[in-house]
Structure formats: structure tokens, C-alpha cells
Design an enzyme around this catalytic site. Sequence first.
Site, short mmCIF file in Angstrom:
data_model
loop_
_atom_site.label_atom_id
_atom_site.label_comp_id
_atom_site.label_asym_id
_atom_site.label_seq_id
_atom_site.Cartn_x
_atom_site.Cartn_y
_atom_site.Cartn_z
N GLY A 183 0.91 -1.19 -0.03
CA GLY A 183 -0.04 0.15 -0.10
C GLY A 183 0.85 1.29 -0.09
N GLY A 203 0.82 5.89 0.45
CA GLY A 203 -0.01 7.07 0.88
C GLY A 203 -0.38 7.10 2.40
NE ARG A 261 -5.40 6.13 -0.08
CZ ARG A 261 -5.95 6.21 -1.00
NH1 ARG A 261 -6.75 5.12 -1.72
NH2 ARG A 261 -6.05 7.38 -1.85
N GLY A 262 -4.20 2.60 5.89
CA GLY A 262 -4.16 1.73 6.57
C GLY A 262 -3.05 1.80 8.09
NE ARG A 317 5.15 5.92 -4.12
CZ ARG A 317 5.01 6.63 -2.81
NH1 ARG A 317 5.67 7.98 -3.25
NH2 ARG A 317 4.65 6.38 -1.69
#
Length: 407
Positions: free
Chosen positions: A157, A159, A161-162, A279
Site C-alpha cells: 500500500g 499514501g 493508508r491503513g 518512485r
Amino acid sequence: MARSRALILIEGHPRCTGLLYVQAAQRLGLHPIVLSADPSRYDYIAAEGIEAIRVDTDNVDALTRECSQLHAAHDIAGITSDIESVYATVGKLCQYFDLPGPNPRSIERCCDKFIQRQLLAEAGAPIPSYRLATNVTDVESAAAEIGLPVILKPTVGAGGRGVRLCCNVGELVEHTTYLLGGKHIWRSSPRILVEEYAQGPYYWADIMGDQVVGIGTGETRPSSHFVCTLPAPLTDDAHERIVDVSLSCLRALGLGWGPTGIEFRWTERGPVVIEVNPRLHGTPTPQLIQLAYGIDLITEHIKLATGDEWDLRRRHEQTAAAQILVPDRDGTLDWIGGDSRATAIPGVAEVKLYAKSKTPIVRNGDNRDWIGHVIATSPSSGNAAAIVQKAVDLIGWSISPFPALGK
């Protein structure tokens, strides 16, 4: 008729960097074509008149067929993306079409945070203690071994998230139930990484190829706004230690082509690697590096992806700072404004508001909560941060609570 040189963009960040990639491609004389499972997600496609094609971007064969058809009408100069979840696929497409690109196997291993941790540990990189878990019992056992507080995060995942800091057993159970109970969307089999909470100042490094381009720092203020500055105020020794650890991460993970973003906490052990992302870091990092050093990392990434000569030389050196705007409550956004006044302040480079009036606000504790950002620049670190704060003080919004159930 001459065939246009096309840059194929697989998906893209809907708010900021996706548009920056499109604009950079156009400045380089390339024809950007976005391949997306849902092109309507991207407002800039219609606004900029960008060619977009609907295709299942989780299906390599479908993407290969689409790119092959595009090749009949265009000279495909390169294929890339700013989205981590499809970056391994980008590497596979680049291999198929004999284009410059990342090693898909390295990207896949890096994107699995458990495998990433294993490879970094084997190489002796400084990382937090960690365990893999698939249920509440595993999570509780891992937390007991590591010691509270711990960080829980999905193994795959981006960003934030989680991801959650859990300070007690109740929070462990609550967040594990959230992750495994159907509310969190998994792109692979549900697996949870339980990590030691590394405490200390936050730093990040942005890398192109095997060159550390910039090191920044950030903090979350009591207002929940995230503030970041580049370059980070580091001693020569501390800077060298972060660079050395960054390069050791590249070697351990088989990276070193194109962009990499690495996050650290500076603990009693020195820089501890929190995460390696294959990235570029997202907004506002590319803007900060361009303002601080005159290096457009997105343009240079596209040059690399199209086989052109790139240039990471610094044109100047100054300080850039940014503040991410985050709401402090859930509800309906009645209004948001003040951006025009904030933009007029000398030194302010960019003010963007993502949210629109009447938008429902439901906080998730990750980058989906962001409703805007302010970026400023100055020759001095303290002044850049002060300019950002002055601009932020001019931005306001109002959020009304959601109606109570049954009323």
C-alpha cells in the site's frame, strides 16, 4: 505524416503529480497518453484536453495490447507512472517494448514491505524491529515481543493508508479488526506488518538513479497540519550518514534506476529506515526540490524514461517550505477560501486547494485527508517557514457536522 513521439502514462496521481507529468511531457515535445481503469478520476484530462484510454491497468496483457495498438499510430518514446501500485507493471511493459525502465522484480520486492524489510535486514541496514501477522492473535503476540507502542501497516500500500500507531492492546485489536474486517481494500492477500515505533525527527531523501538529490525534514504540528522543509538543517556528518544509508538501501533492494524516495526517523541509533518507495515522493516534494535547487525531477524522470540525456545539476540553492492543510473534523465542507490572498504574499510559490464547497469530509488518517497545500521559498530556512505560516493564516474553511442519525 510524421508520427508523434508519445509518452504513455499508466494511471497518475489525481490531485497533483499526475498533471505535473502531463505538463512536463508537453514541454518536452511529447504527446502524453494516459491509460487508466477510470479516466474520469482525473480532472486534468478534460481540462488539458489529454488523450486518455480506458483499460484494465491491473492486467499486463491488456496494457500490452493497448500499447501495441498505439504503436501503430505513434512512436512510443517511453512508458512511465508516478503511481507505486502500477510501477512494476511499467517495468514489464518497458521490457516488452525494449524501452528504458525499472527492474520489475526489484519494484515488486520493494513494494512488499515485509520482503523489503527482510532484504534490508539481510544487508545490515538500520530498520525497526518487525514481525508479520495475519490475525489478531499474531498481532498481539508480535506487539508483545517488540514492545508497545507499535506501528501497524498493510504489507502492500501507499499514501499512509491503513497505517496506525497503536499504543495499547485495545488500539491493536481495533485497528487489526479494521484492516481484516472488510473496511480496508487489499490489493493482495491480507498481511499486516507490526513494527517498532521509531521515535525521532523525520527526514526523507529523494534519489534519481544512484544520486541523492535532496534531503528534507518534516513534522506534524498540533493543528494536524504537516509542515516540511528542504533542505533539512543537517550537519555534514548527519547528511553523509543519511546518504550512505540511502545508497545501501538501493543496493539491498536492487534499485538504482530512476526515482526512489526513502523515509527515515533519526533515533539514538542515527537514521533508521522507515520505508523505501520505488518512485518519487508525491506533492509537495517535487515542487520543493525545484524551488530549492532548480531541478525538475519529474522532467528528468521523463527524460530517463525516454532515453534522453538527463541533468541533475543544481542551478541555485535556497530553502523551500510547505504546509499540507488537513481538516480537524468530519462533516460537510461549507466553504473554503483565502487562496488568492495567500498567493499574493511575497515568497509564496504555490497555493492549491483540493476540496470544493459542499464536499463531505470523512477523515481516514492518510493523504486522502489533505484539502490543500501552501509552498513558499526564501534564502533562509526560518523565513520560508514563516512565509508559509503567514499564507496559511489567510486560508479558512468551515465544516458543519453531519446530521445525527434518525434526525
